[in-house]
Motif scaffolding. Structure first.
Motif, PDB file in Angstrom:
ATOM      1  N   GLN A  12      12.992   9.284 -18.030  1.00 46.83           N
ATOM      2  CA  GLN A  12      11.994   9.986 -17.227  1.00 46.83           C
ATOM      3  C   GLN A  12      10.794  10.292 -18.105  1.00 46.83           C
ATOM      4  N   TRP A  13       9.622   9.793 -17.704  1.00 44.66           N
ATOM      5  CA  TRP A  13       8.407  10.000 -18.488  1.00 44.66           C
ATOM      6  C   TRP A  13       7.597  11.142 -17.887  1.00 44.66           C
ATOM      7  N   VAL A  14       7.117  12.029 -18.751  1.00 45.95           N
ATOM      8  CA  VAL A  14       6.244  13.137 -18.359  1.00 45.95           C
ATOM      9  C   VAL A  14       4.899  12.888 -19.017  1.00 45.95           C
ATOM     10  N   ALA A  15       3.850  12.786 -18.200  1.00 46.79           N
ATOM     11  CA  ALA A  15       2.535  12.381 -18.691  1.00 46.79           C
ATOM     12  C   ALA A  15       1.587  13.568 -18.788  1.00 46.79           C
ATOM     13  N   CYS A  16       0.593  13.430 -19.644  1.00 47.70           N
ATOM     14  CA  CYS A  16      -0.510  14.390 -19.711  1.00 47.70           C
ATOM     15  C   CYS A  16      -1.638  13.887 -18.801  1.00 47.70           C
ATOM     16  N   ASP A  17      -2.694  14.687 -18.674  1.00 56.97           N
ATOM     17  CA  ASP A  17      -3.765  14.328 -17.748  1.00 56.97           C
ATOM     18  C   ASP A  17      -4.525  13.086 -18.185  1.00 56.97           C
ATOM     19  N   SER A  18      -4.383  12.673 -19.440  1.00 53.82           N
ATOM     20  CA  SER A  18      -5.129  11.519 -19.927  1.00 53.82           C
ATOM     21  C   SER A  18      -4.731  10.228 -19.233  1.00 53.82           C
ATOM     22  N   TRP A  19      -3.425  10.065 -18.942  1.00 55.36           N
ATOM     23  CA  TRP A  19      -2.992   8.776 -18.390  1.00 55.36           C
ATOM     24  C   TRP A  19      -2.176   8.865 -17.116  1.00 55.36           C
ATOM     25  N   ILE A  20      -1.950  10.071 -16.604  1.00 57.62           N
ATOM     26  CA  ILE A  20      -1.120  10.187 -15.411  1.00 57.62           C
ATOM     27  C   ILE A  20      -1.747   9.487 -14.215  1.00 57.62           C
ATOM     28  N   THR A  21      -3.094   9.449 -14.153  1.00 62.10           N
ATOM     29  CA  THR A  21      -3.755   8.786 -13.018  1.00 62.10           C
ATOM     30  C   THR A  21      -4.486   7.522 -13.457  1.00 62.10           C
ATOM     31  N   ALA A  22      -4.082   6.945 -14.603  1.00 64.10           N
ATOM     32  CA  ALA A  22      -4.701   5.704 -15.069  1.00 64.10           C
ATOM     33  C   ALA A  22      -4.195   4.551 -14.202  1.00 64.10           C
ATOM     34  N   ARG A  23      -5.071   4.044 -13.340  1.00 63.72           N
ATOM     35  CA  ARG A  23      -4.663   3.026 -12.384  1.00 63.72           C
ATOM     36  C   ARG A  23      -4.204   1.743 -13.067  1.00 63.72           C
ATOM     37  N   TYR A  24      -4.823   1.385 -14.174  1.00 64.95           N
ATOM     38  CA  TYR A  24      -4.461   0.114 -14.801  1.00 64.95           C
ATOM     39  C   TYR A  24      -3.093   0.182 -15.505  1.00 64.95           C
ATOM     40  N   GLU A  55     -15.360  -3.965  -0.341  1.00 68.80           N
ATOM     41  CA  GLU A  55     -14.167  -4.726   0.018  1.00 68.80           C
ATOM     42  C   GLU A  55     -13.167  -4.816  -1.130  1.00 68.80           C
ATOM     43  N   LEU A  56     -13.554  -4.304  -2.295  1.00 75.34           N
ATOM     44  CA  LEU A  56     -12.673  -4.378  -3.453  1.00 75.34           C
ATOM     45  C   LEU A  56     -11.704  -3.196  -3.481  1.00 75.34           C
ATOM     46  N   SER A  57     -10.591  -3.406  -4.180  1.00 84.81           N
ATOM     47  CA  SER A  57      -9.635  -2.323  -4.445  1.00 84.81           C
ATOM     48  C   SER A  57      -9.274  -2.384  -5.925  1.00 84.81           C
ATOM     49  N   ASN A  58     -10.028  -1.647  -6.723  1.00 88.07           N
ATOM     50  CA  ASN A  58      -9.776  -1.617  -8.159  1.00 88.07           C
ATOM     51  C   ASN A  58     -10.110  -0.228  -8.688  1.00 88.07           C
ATOM     52  N   GLU A  59     -10.140  -0.081  -9.984  1.00 86.32           N
ATOM     53  CA  GLU A  59     -10.390   1.238 -10.572  1.00 86.32           C
ATOM     54  C   GLU A  59     -11.779   1.770 -10.251  1.00 86.32           C
ATOM     55  N   TYR A  60     -12.717   0.890 -10.072  1.00 87.08           N
ATOM     56  CA  TYR A  60     -14.081   1.322  -9.769  1.00 87.08           C
ATOM     57  C   TYR A  60     -14.162   1.918  -8.362  1.00 87.08           C
ATOM     58  N   THR A  61     -13.463   1.305  -7.432  1.00 84.65           N
ATOM     59  CA  THR A  61     -13.522   1.772  -6.040  1.00 84.65           C
ATOM     60  C   THR A  61     -12.395   2.740  -5.696  1.00 84.65           C
ATOM     61  N   ARG A  84       4.221  -4.221 -13.186  1.00 84.65           N
ATOM     62  CA  ARG A  84       4.848  -4.670 -14.427  1.00 84.65           C
ATOM     63  C   ARG A  84       5.271  -3.486 -15.296  1.00 84.65           C
ATOM     64  N   ILE A  85       4.429  -2.473 -15.383  1.00 85.05           N
ATOM     65  CA  ILE A  85       4.751  -1.302 -16.201  1.00 85.05           C
ATOM     66  C   ILE A  85       5.640  -0.315 -15.454  1.00 85.05           C
ATOM     67  N   SER A  86       5.395  -0.157 -14.164  1.00 81.16           N
ATOM     68  CA  SER A  86       6.197   0.807 -13.403  1.00 81.16           C
ATOM     69  C   SER A  86       7.646   0.373 -13.284  1.00 81.16           C
ATOM     70  N   ALA A  87       7.945  -0.871 -13.636  1.00 80.88           N
ATOM     71  CA  ALA A  87       9.332  -1.330 -13.624  1.00 80.88           C
ATOM     72  C   ALA A  87      10.180  -0.598 -14.658  1.00 80.88           C
ATOM     73  N   VAL A  88       9.534  -0.103 -15.725  1.00 87.22           N
ATOM     74  CA  VAL A  88      10.284   0.597 -16.770  1.00 87.22           C
ATOM     75  C   VAL A  88       9.974   2.092 -16.821  1.00 87.22           C
ATOM     76  N   ILE A  89       8.882   2.529 -16.228  1.00 88.78           N
ATOM     77  CA  ILE A  89       8.552   3.960 -16.273  1.00 88.78           C
ATOM     78  C   ILE A  89       8.220   4.475 -14.877  1.00 88.78           C
ATOM     79  N   SER A  90       8.942   4.063 -13.871  1.00 88.26           N
ATOM     80  CA  SER A  90       8.680   4.550 -12.518  1.00 88.26           C
ATOM     81  C   SER A  90       9.016   6.029 -12.414  1.00 88.26           C
ATOM     82  N   SER A  91       8.497   6.661 -11.395  1.00 93.34           N
ATOM     83  CA  SER A  91       8.661   8.098 -11.105  1.00 93.34           C
ATOM     84  C   SER A  91       8.095   8.980 -12.216  1.00 93.34           C
ATOM     85  N   VAL A  92       7.003   8.537 -12.847  1.00 97.66           N
ATOM     86  CA  VAL A  92       6.323   9.365 -13.845  1.00 97.66           C
ATOM     87  C   VAL A  92       5.837  10.650 -13.179  1.00 97.66           C
ATOM     88  N   ILE A  93       5.842  11.739 -13.942  1.00 96.85           N
ATOM     89  CA  ILE A  93       5.389  13.021 -13.422  1.00 96.85           C
ATOM     90  C   ILE A  93       4.512  13.688 -14.472  1.00 96.85           C
TER      91      ILE A  93
END
Length: 853
Positions: free
Chosen positions: A300-312, A388-394, A317-326
């Protein structure tokens, strides 16, 4: 010379400082340290300052009456040159634009343009901007700061203390202005921020970890001020919450790969199932790549504000090993009009700006011109639509853009106050206006279009408020950042942290991360030597102690009249012990007592029926009946010792016992005297026997009255009372009669002993009387039994526990009573009932005459 060195910024909430050189009453505002080399010409020439190296150029800029600087990590990597110390340094940036950082820069531009269009805030003043790229590096940030301070000119003839180019700097988004160290106004007097200090986030993380019962965790941090300070506060808060840290590892994106590998190996070997990661996005990216490579799952990973909402980072691929981050992040705050502004950004609006073209190409995976004939890449038409895009910018739900927006508005409000200040209403003691914007920033207090209040405390910090975010996979397979709780440091303790546990998504069963399994009620924790306090053994509570909660650190001793149950989970009333009529021993003693009284009564009936026979007459029937009556009372008084002790029963049992036995011994003593006198007289029926009858009654009465007086004094001065004895036995209360006065108790027994001793001595002296009627011999035997019983009673009484003390006393009463009954009256009853031929005057008198001759 150098200008004032100040600090960097952090996940975008970051911004600004102000110096003191006047510029139309606008103070110079400085954030990053800028070093300027000052060179003096020959004697008599004007001082000349020259910048070493090539000046930096802004990525985005616009002129204005007052310019604000911005520093963002628009590109993720930078190529550092080889240091030859012969050529000027040049830097090359890889084509790896960070769309989120570019959005921050656009949010700053949006806020400035919105202010320029405002009629109430800074009217008739146009704000400009210069935005630089730090390329996610300290070197890049320093170069950007120097450029913002020194401008583009190579030389300055006005001395080394020239004007700053900009009057505030918003940034730097990748250098973490959340560090609690930046609240020190002695070191950073012109630093303000729109994101809370990590002091509060770290404490909130500790409370959250404790909430889930994770008392055994590992930690990973960025090896810089951001990570080290944040983790230091967390470790201190975790200790206060009873959370133990199994390991604490440091990472940095430019560490050798072997070092990152070692960190992951430590994680794999650990027994804790929860990891607190207080690090930057880029550092986490490097760590997670190694986590993926070694396939480390089940944590279970507990994140700080720096990366908890980092979309990239929140990709399949990454959530396969660290899903349900809080983890915690700043509260959502939508900036009205920002999303419409962002989708209208287009390279055509500034054709000469290479950054806009690069952004467009990265967003739509196209190129405006074919750079390589061998590369098959589609060309950009310019008609592509950002909406029409769905990325970190939008990703308009991303939270940090609002901090940039608030930072720009805070600067604008401070400038507005400075420019509109009137003499006599200023910020100094004489109310004159000051020319330092930093003074006005301390007074900033406004409300945004969304109703959010913006102000700073004495340390330049905002109120600490966070949202607790959980990574949850949506129906489309994408990771969503779902709010499951809140933390507000402005609320009283105990109400700061709220959470809805039902909204949390766990990859599997909720994680349990403890060094030792919980100690169940009935046990307590015992620390294992050489291990943290979270590692313990569970020790059962001792008898008489309990623990009624899980993970109790010590067992609680039960009150005096309580005892622990078998499970040691609750204190129950101790069993009250006393001799009862219902138990086996009580029934037996009652039966023996009643039988003894019945036999005595039967003996009395026999004597009454054969009252006219010689043997009854020869035994002084009056004393015999009085002795039998006292024996009945002796047998029955033992019943007062059985049952629950009360105030009356305690007094009654000892006084009745003392008086009845004194009467009994008085009768035996009188009887002994009568026998001795009778056989000393030369003629049977002489005056000696006849005259002794009144004396017999008087002697019995006097001897009994002495005991009555002793008992009366005892009862009046220190009577026996019921007592709950908790000292003798640990698991039960012995209900007993306390004698009150030991002197009174032993005086009663002593007096009875004195009477019995006198009886024994007189009877012993008359042991040579005729065999046919040797009354003295039988009295001697009875007194031997009586004395033997009561002599052995003393040690047995003192050493017997609980209700057996009472049983010993009853046994002594019954045994001595039976001894008197059998020794004195049984031989006579035998003659009366079974040897009537011997129950004649002739037989009795014949023996007496033979003895006399």
């Amino acid at each position: 010379m150098c200008c004032v060195p100040v600090a960097y910024k952090s996940p975008v909430s970051r911004f600004a400082q102000f110096g003191s050189s006047p510029l139309s009453r606008v103070g110079a505002m400085l954030l990053c340290a800028a070093v300027v080399l000052c060179a003096l010409g020959a004697m008599g020439e004007e001082p000349l300052c020259r910048i070493l190296g090539n000046p930096e150029t802004p990525q985005l800029s616009k002129d204005g009456d007052i310019r604000i600087g911005g520093v963002f990590s628009i590109h993720r990597t930078i190529r550092l040159p080889v240091l030859s110390f012969r050529n000027k340094l040049t830097f090359s940036v890889f084509n790896s634009i960070d769309l989120r950082e570019f959005r921050y820069a656009q949010a700053m531009i949006f806020a400035i343009e919105e202010i320029n269009n405002s009629n109430s805030l800074l009217p008739n003043v146009t704000l400009g901007y210069e935005i630089y790229d730090s390329c996610t590096s300290t070197v890049g940030a320093m170069r950007a700061a120097m450029a913002l301070v020194n401008g583009q000119d190579q030389t300055a003839h006005s001395g080394c203390a020239g004007k700053p180019v900009v009057h505030a700097i918003v940034g730097e988004s990748d250098h973490f202005a959340t560090c609690a160290c930046l609240s020190n106004k002695n070191e950073f007097p012109t630093f303000f921020r729109t994101i809370p200090s990590d002091y509060y986030q770290s404490r909130a993380l500790a409370q959250m970890v404790k909430h889930f019962g994770w008392t055994w965790v590992g930690t990973v941090r960025s090896d810089n001020d951001y990570g080290n300070n944040g983790m230091s506060v967390f470790e201190e808060a975790a200790k206060d919450e009873g959370v133990c840290i199994e390991y604490s590892e440091a990472i940095l994106r430019n560490y050798p790969q072997q070092r990152i590998t070692k960190v992951v190996e430590v994680i794999k070997r650990s027994t804790s199932k929860v990891i607190i990661a207080f690090s930057s996005q880029r550092d986490m990216e490097v760590l997670l790549e190694e986590i993926l490579l070694q396939n480390v799952t089940g944590l279970q990973w507990v994140a700080c504000d720096s990366w908890i909402t980092a979309r990239y980072l929140a990709i399949p691929r990454i959530s396969a090993v660290i899903s349900s981050v809080i983890g915690f992040t700043i509260p959502k705050s939508t900036v009205p009009g920002l999303s419409e502004f962002l989708v209208k950004v287009h390279p055509s609006k500034s054709p000469q700006n290479a950054l806009l073209k690069e952004f467009w190409e990265a967003s739509f995976a196209c190129m405006f011109s074919q750079r390589n004939e061998t590369t098959d890449v589609k060309l950009c038409s310019g008609k592509e639509k950002l909406a029409e895009l769905s990325n970190e910018y939008t990703d308009f739900s991303e939270l940090m853009s609002s901090n940039v927006y608030k930072a720009v508005y805070a600067v604008a409000h401070a400038l507005h106050e400075l420019l509109t200040c009137k003499q006599g209403k200023g910020h100094t003691l004489n109310e004159s206006c000051v020319d330092k914007v930093v003074k006005y920033l301390h007074e900033v207090n406004f409300t945004t279009h969304t109703g959010e209040r913006v102000y700073f405390d004495l340390n330049g910090d905002p109120t600490a408020r966070y949202e607790l975010v959980n990574w949850q996979k949506g129906e489309d397979g994408e990771i969503k950042f779902v709010t499951i709780g809140y933390y507000d440091a402005s609320l009283p303790a105990g109400k700061q942290f709220t959470m809805n546990d039902n909204n949390i998504f766990w990859a599997g069963d909720p994680f349990t991360s403890v060094c030792s399994e919980s100690c169940q009620p009935g046990t307590s924790q015992a620390v294992i030597r050489g291990k943290p306090i979270c590692c313990f053994s569970c020790i059962p509570c001792a008898a008489g102690e309990i623990s009624n909660v899980t993970d109790s650190t010590k067992c609680i001793k039960c009150p005096l009249e309580y005892w622990s149950n078998e499970d040691r989970t609750e204190c129950i009333l101790k069993k009250v012990e006393f001799l009862t009529f219902g138990e086996t021993m009580g029934k037996m003693l009652t039966a023996i007592s009643v039988i003894g009284a019945s036999l005595t009564a039967a003996t009395g009936l026999i004597f009454f029926h054969f009252m006219e026979t010689p043997i009854v007459k020869a035994n002084n029937s009056e004393l015999s009946f009085l002795l039998l009556f006292s024996l009945i009372l002796c047998f029955l008084c033992s019943l007062t010792f059985i049952g629950r002790p009360s105030q009356w029963s305690c007094m009654l049992r000892h006084t009745v016992f003392g008086v009845t036995f004194a009467m009994c011994m008085s009768c035996v003593l009188a009887k002994t005297i009568v026998v001795v006198n009778a056989f000393k007289a030369s003629v049977p029926g002489s005056n000696v026997l006849q005259c002794s009858a009144p004396l017999q009654r008087l002697s019995v009465l006097c001897c009994t009255l002495i005991q009555v007086v002793i008992c009366a004094l005892w009862v009046s001065l220190a009577p026996p009372v019921p007592n709950r004895n908790t000292a003798y036995s640990t698991d039960k209360v012995i209900l007993e009669c306390d004698v009150g006065s030991a002197v009174g108790f032993w005086a009663v027994l002593g007096y009875i002993g004195l009477l019995s001793l006198m009886c024994f001595v007189l009877a012993f002296l008359a042991r040579k009387l005729p065999d046919n009627f040797n009354e003295a011999k039988f009295i001697t035997f009875s007194m031997l039994i009586f004395c033997a019983v009561w002599i052995t009673f003393i040690p047995a009484y003192v050493s017997s526990p609980g209700k057996f003390t009472v049983a010993v006393e009853i046994f002594a009463i019954l045994a001595s009573s039976y001894g008197l009954l059998f020794c004195i009256f049984l031989p006579k009853c035998y003659i009366i009932l079974f040897k009537p031929e011997k129950n004649t005057r002739r037989h009795i008198m014949g023996k007496m005459h033979a003895k006399s001759h």
